[in-house]
Write a protein that holds these residues in place. Structure first.
Motif, PDB file in Angstrom:
ATOM      1  N   LEU A 367       0.830  -1.202   0.000  1.00  0.00           N
ATOM      2  CA  LEU A 367       0.000   0.000   0.000  1.00  0.00           C
ATOM      3  C   LEU A 367       0.870   1.259   0.000  1.00  0.00           C
ATOM      4  CD1 LEU A 367      -2.867  -1.001   2.493  1.00  0.00           C
ATOM      5  CD2 LEU A 367      -3.033  -0.735   0.009  1.00  0.00           C
ATOM      6  N   GLN A 368       1.980   1.196   0.728  1.00  0.00           N
ATOM      7  CA  GLN A 368       2.893   2.340   0.710  1.00  0.00           C
ATOM      8  C   GLN A 368       3.418   2.585  -0.697  1.00  0.00           C
ATOM      9  OE1 GLN A 368       3.867   4.263   3.700  1.00  0.00           O
ATOM     10  NE2 GLN A 368       4.340   5.579   1.946  1.00  0.00           N
ATOM     11  N   ARG A 369       3.782   1.533  -1.373  1.00  0.00           N
ATOM     12  CA  ARG A 369       4.276   1.656  -2.748  1.00  0.00           C
ATOM     13  C   ARG A 369       3.187   2.192  -3.671  1.00  0.00           C
ATOM     14  NH1 ARG A 369       8.303  -1.089  -5.713  1.00  0.00           N
ATOM     15  NH2 ARG A 369       8.375  -0.184  -7.803  1.00  0.00           N
ATOM     16  N   ALA A 370       1.961   1.735  -3.466  1.00  0.00           N
ATOM     17  CA  ALA A 370       0.852   2.140  -4.331  1.00  0.00           C
ATOM     18  C   ALA A 370       0.406   3.572  -4.072  1.00  0.00           C
ATOM     19  CB  ALA A 370      -0.329   1.188  -4.144  1.00  0.00           C
ATOM     20  N   SER A 371       0.734   4.120  -2.904  1.00  0.00           N
ATOM     21  CA  SER A 371       0.247   5.461  -2.549  1.00  0.00           C
ATOM     22  C   SER A 371       0.771   6.536  -3.497  1.00  0.00           C
ATOM     23  CB  SER A 371       0.644   5.803  -1.112  1.00  0.00           C
ATOM     24  OG  SER A 371       2.048   5.908  -0.978  1.00  0.00           O
ATOM     25  N   TYR A 372       1.859   6.294  -4.192  1.00  0.00           N
ATOM     26  CA  TYR A 372       2.433   7.295  -5.081  1.00  0.00           C
ATOM     27  C   TYR A 372       1.753   7.327  -6.445  1.00  0.00           C
ATOM     28  CZ  TYR A 372       6.016   6.762  -1.512  1.00  0.00           C
ATOM     29  OH  TYR A 372       6.672   6.677  -0.302  1.00  0.00           O
ATOM     30  N   ASP A 373       1.110   6.247  -6.821  1.00  0.00           N
ATOM     31  CA  ASP A 373       0.466   6.183  -8.138  1.00  0.00           C
ATOM     32  C   ASP A 373      -1.030   5.880  -8.061  1.00  0.00           C
ATOM     33  OD1 ASP A 373       2.894   6.431  -9.878  1.00  0.00           O
ATOM     34  OD2 ASP A 373       3.461   4.617  -8.799  1.00  0.00           O
ATOM     35  N   ASN A 374      -1.457   5.228  -6.997  1.00  0.00           N
ATOM     36  CA  ASN A 374      -2.872   4.835  -6.861  1.00  0.00           C
ATOM     37  C   ASN A 374      -3.395   5.205  -5.472  1.00  0.00           C
ATOM     38  OD1 ASN A 374      -3.422   3.006  -9.424  1.00  0.00           O
ATOM     39  ND2 ASN A 374      -1.405   2.445  -8.633  1.00  0.00           N
ATOM     40  N   PRO A 375      -3.424   6.500  -5.158  1.00  0.00           N
ATOM     41  CA  PRO A 375      -3.820   6.926  -3.813  1.00  0.00           C
ATOM     42  C   PRO A 375      -5.245   6.541  -3.438  1.00  0.00           C
ATOM     43  CG  PRO A 375      -3.731   8.805  -5.305  1.00  0.00           C
ATOM     44  CD  PRO A 375      -3.112   7.659  -6.021  1.00  0.00           C
ATOM     45  N   ASP A 376      -6.148   6.535  -4.406  1.00  0.00           N
ATOM     46  CA  ASP A 376      -7.542   6.187  -4.091  1.00  0.00           C
ATOM     47  C   ASP A 376      -7.654   4.731  -3.663  1.00  0.00           C
ATOM     48  OD1 ASP A 376      -8.771   8.707  -4.613  1.00  0.00           O
ATOM     49  OD2 ASP A 376      -8.548   8.333  -6.756  1.00  0.00           O
ATOM     50  N   PHE A 377      -6.881   3.853  -4.301  1.00  0.00           N
ATOM     51  CA  PHE A 377      -6.888   2.449  -3.917  1.00  0.00           C
ATOM     52  C   PHE A 377      -6.392   2.301  -2.483  1.00  0.00           C
ATOM     53  CE2 PHE A 377      -4.726  -1.616  -3.364  1.00  0.00           C
ATOM     54  CZ  PHE A 377      -5.708  -2.518  -3.761  1.00  0.00           C
ATOM     55  N   VAL A 385      -4.999  -2.002   7.492  1.00  0.00           N
ATOM     56  CA  VAL A 385      -3.850  -1.606   8.316  1.00  0.00           C
ATOM     57  C   VAL A 385      -4.322  -1.375   9.746  1.00  0.00           C
ATOM     58  CG1 VAL A 385      -1.975   0.054   8.608  1.00  0.00           C
ATOM     59  CG2 VAL A 385      -2.815  -0.505   6.297  1.00  0.00           C
ATOM     60  N   SER A 386      -3.744  -2.115  10.667  1.00  0.00           N
ATOM     61  CA  SER A 386      -4.148  -2.012  12.072  1.00  0.00           C
ATOM     62  C   SER A 386      -3.321  -1.005  12.855  1.00  0.00           C
ATOM     63  CB  SER A 386      -4.050  -3.389  12.746  1.00  0.00           C
ATOM     64  OG  SER A 386      -2.728  -3.907  12.614  1.00  0.00           O
ATOM     65  N   ASP A 387      -2.093  -0.835  12.511  1.00  0.00           N
ATOM     66  CA  ASP A 387      -1.224   0.090  13.238  1.00  0.00           C
ATOM     67  C   ASP A 387      -1.590   1.535  12.872  1.00  0.00           C
ATOM     68  OD1 ASP A 387       1.507   0.345  14.798  1.00  0.00           O
ATOM     69  OD2 ASP A 387       1.623   1.720  13.085  1.00  0.00           O
ATOM     70  N   GLU A 388      -1.930   2.361  13.864  1.00  0.00           N
ATOM     71  CA  GLU A 388      -2.398   3.717  13.619  1.00  0.00           C
ATOM     72  C   GLU A 388      -1.316   4.601  12.996  1.00  0.00           C
ATOM     73  OE1 GLU A 388      -5.467   5.235  13.897  1.00  0.00           O
ATOM     74  OE2 GLU A 388      -6.124   3.151  14.086  1.00  0.00           O
ATOM     75  N   LYS A 389      -0.081   4.464  13.455  1.00  0.00           N
ATOM     76  CA  LYS A 389       0.986   5.291  12.902  1.00  0.00           C
ATOM     77  C   LYS A 389       1.225   4.966  11.432  1.00  0.00           C
ATOM     78  CE  LYS A 389       4.686   6.256  15.109  1.00  0.00           C
ATOM     79  NZ  LYS A 389       5.974   6.178  15.862  1.00  0.00           N
ATOM     80  N   ARG A 390       1.162   3.684  11.100  1.00  0.00           N
ATOM     81  CA  ARG A 390       1.358   3.282   9.699  1.00  0.00           C
ATOM     82  C   ARG A 390       0.173   3.736   8.844  1.00  0.00           C
ATOM     83  NH1 ARG A 390       4.692  -0.712   7.255  1.00  0.00           N
ATOM     84  NH2 ARG A 390       4.976   0.070   5.141  1.00  0.00           N
ATOM     85  N   LYS A 391      -1.024   3.669   9.428  1.00  0.00           N
ATOM     86  CA  LYS A 391      -2.217   4.106   8.699  1.00  0.00           C
ATOM     87  C   LYS A 391      -2.131   5.599   8.383  1.00  0.00           C
ATOM     88  CE  LYS A 391      -6.146   2.371   9.863  1.00  0.00           C
ATOM     89  NZ  LYS A 391      -7.408   2.023  10.571  1.00  0.00           N
ATOM     90  N   LEU A 392      -1.705   6.407   9.370  1.00  0.00           N
ATOM     91  CA  LEU A 392      -1.573   7.841   9.136  1.00  0.00           C
ATOM     92  C   LEU A 392      -0.513   8.123   8.079  1.00  0.00           C
ATOM     93  CD1 LEU A 392      -2.168  10.786   9.774  1.00  0.00           C
ATOM     94  CD2 LEU A 392      -0.552  10.634  11.688  1.00  0.00           C
ATOM     95  N   SER A 393       0.594   7.392   8.110  1.00  0.00           N
ATOM     96  CA  SER A 393       1.647   7.575   7.124  1.00  0.00           C
ATOM     97  C   SER A 393       1.140   7.295   5.709  1.00  0.00           C
ATOM     98  CB  SER A 393       2.823   6.646   7.455  1.00  0.00           C
ATOM     99  OG  SER A 393       3.820   6.736   6.455  1.00  0.00           O
ATOM    100  N   LEU A 394       0.365   6.220   5.548  1.00  0.00           N
ATOM    101  CA  LEU A 394      -0.207   5.894   4.242  1.00  0.00           C
ATOM    102  C   LEU A 394      -1.188   6.968   3.789  1.00  0.00           C
ATOM    103  CD1 LEU A 394      -0.811   2.077   4.793  1.00  0.00           C
ATOM    104  CD2 LEU A 394       0.755   3.088   3.121  1.00  0.00           C
TER     105      LEU A 394
END
Length: 433
Positions: A367-377, A385-394
């Motif tokens: 998902l992190q990799r996809a955030s640069y090209d497919n943010p809506d996905f 994603v269960s971890d809140e810090k990782r969710k906010l980062s994404l």
């Protein structure tokens, strides 16, 4: 009996035809015939002094040009027309089809005329049209005198951006037409000379020469490639380019087996990657037979990257089978991330198909990799994603990508988010860099 006025009319008519057609690059032989017929008529009907004088004047002042001169005039005219037409064009926007008729024209010149033409064009550098035309001229010269063409290319001074592309073109022509001669020249060169020092010239030369030699005689080509690799005269990029011309698995296997037996293993990873891009199943079968020590992490990643270009799911499944335990978890993340930027839906489906309960990191990584090209996905799959810090980062990465494309939409999403303050601070921070 022909009168003076008639004779003059005939000459004027003939010369008018010739001059007009010369200007327009028309049919030269027809024009010469008109002039010859007119002059011959006057010369063979000298009925008066006036006619004799006229004939003498015509013979002295309107002698027929030699074929070489006429060819040169016509060809020069065509080259000048090309240079004029594209004088303000960008190098990349000049169509190659515009060069095709010029190639045919240049092929009519002898080696001296080609060298003169090339020298004149070199003096006119830089310029997109001149650069294009010079490349064609040197290639045509290389068909007749490759050493002269190569010397001209390598001695272009203060124009390095042209020198190496021309040298490459000349070598490509030479190694195709006379691969043994080209290789012999290469083997005799001292690449410590000043004009050989820029831009990794030795590797460039080796690539062109060895590609031609391999196409001519595969066994000899493999032997020379291995020999030069052993001597440290080839780099991985050269071997990758050389292997571009290989299309059969048995040839890849022969070359790789030879390179693997050398001391430095130069180019093994790059050639393996080329094989995986063309016949991945055969390449995988070959690689599976290697010992664990021979399967370097870089080789395996190269195989994954090149196979994923055509069959990402198969590539990913094969890749993770090369590892076990904790290393396999890392491999799952690497494989999923590899094609997540192109098809994150397929990537997440592949991870789920593994039926494992320890792939949270893999999901988050893809998902992190996809955030640069497919943010809506990514935003639609944040519940994975269960971890809140990782969710906010994404979420931050995805919103920033949207913000670059549509500020108004990004602002609406930020205003509606429970992480509004964090997202606004993130966008402000990134934009301040």
């Amino acid at each position: 009996m022909i009168s003076k006025s008639v004779a003059i009319s005939i000459l004027a008519c003939g010369l008018s035809f010739c001059a007009g057609y010369l200007t327009k690059n028309a049919q030269i032989d027809t024009d010469i015939m008109h002039v010859e017929q007119a002059v011959e008529f006057v010369l063979h009907h000298p009925k008066s002094d006036t006619n004799s004088a006229l004939s003498s004047s015509a013979s002295n002042n309107f002698s027929k040009p030699t074929p070489e001169v006429l060819h040169k005039q016509f060809i020069t005219s065509d080259l000048d027309d090309f240079l004029s037409l594209y004088q303000n064009a960008n190098y990349l926007t000049i169509p190659n089809r515009a060069l095709l008729p010029l190639y045919a024209k240049l092929a009519q010149l002898d080696e001296y005329q080609l060298q003169q033409t090339a020298a004149e064009l070199i003096e006119q550098l830089p310029g997109a049209a001149v650069a294009k035309l010079l490349g064609v001229t040197l290639e045509v010269l290389a068909e007749q005198q490759p050493l002269q063409a190569l010397e001209m290319a390598l001695n272009i001074s203060n124009k390095e951006q042209f020198k190496w592309s021309y040298a490459w073109s000349v070598l490509s022509v030479w190694s195709t037409d006379a691969p043994l001669d080209a290789y012999q020249w290469y083997a005799e060169q001292d690449f410590s000379q000043a004009h050989f020092k820029e831009f990794g010239t030795q590797h460039m030369v080796a690539t062109a020469v060895l590609s031609g030699l391999y196409s001519y005689d595969k066994s000899l080509g493999v032997a020379k490639i291995a020999e030069l690799a052993q001597q440290g005269k080839l780099n991985p990029s050269s071997l990758s380019l050389i292997s571009n011309s290989i299309n059969h698995s048995e040839e890849f296997a022969t070359l790789l087996n030879t390179l693997s037996n050398s001391e430095h293993n130069v180019g093994v990873v790059e050639v393996t990657g080329e094989w995986f891009s063309k016949q991945p199943n055969d390449a995988a079968a070959w690689l599976n037979m290697l010992s664990e020590e021979q399967k370097s992490p870089r080789m395996l990643r190269q195989a994954l990257n090149r196979w994923s270009e055509s069959e990402p799911s198969q590539a990913a499944s094969w890749y993770i089978e090369q590892f076990s335990g904790e290393k396999q978890l890392v491999a799952i993340s690497e494989a999923a991330s590899r094609f997540a930027s192109e098809d994150p839906k397929q990537a997440i489906e592949w991870v789920d198909s593994l039926g494992r309960n320890d792939t949270d990191n893999a999901i988050e990584d893809l998902l992190q990799r996809a955030s640069y090209d497919n943010p809506d996905f990514v935003m639609s799959n944040l519940d994975r994603v269960s971890d809140e810090k990782r969710k906010l980062s994404l979420l931050q990465s995805s919103i920033y990508t949207i913000h670059q494309q549509d500020v108004a939409r990004a602002t609406k999403l930020i205003d509606a988010s429970p992480y509004k303050a964090e997202l606004e601070a993130y966008i402000k921070k990134v934009n301040s860099y």
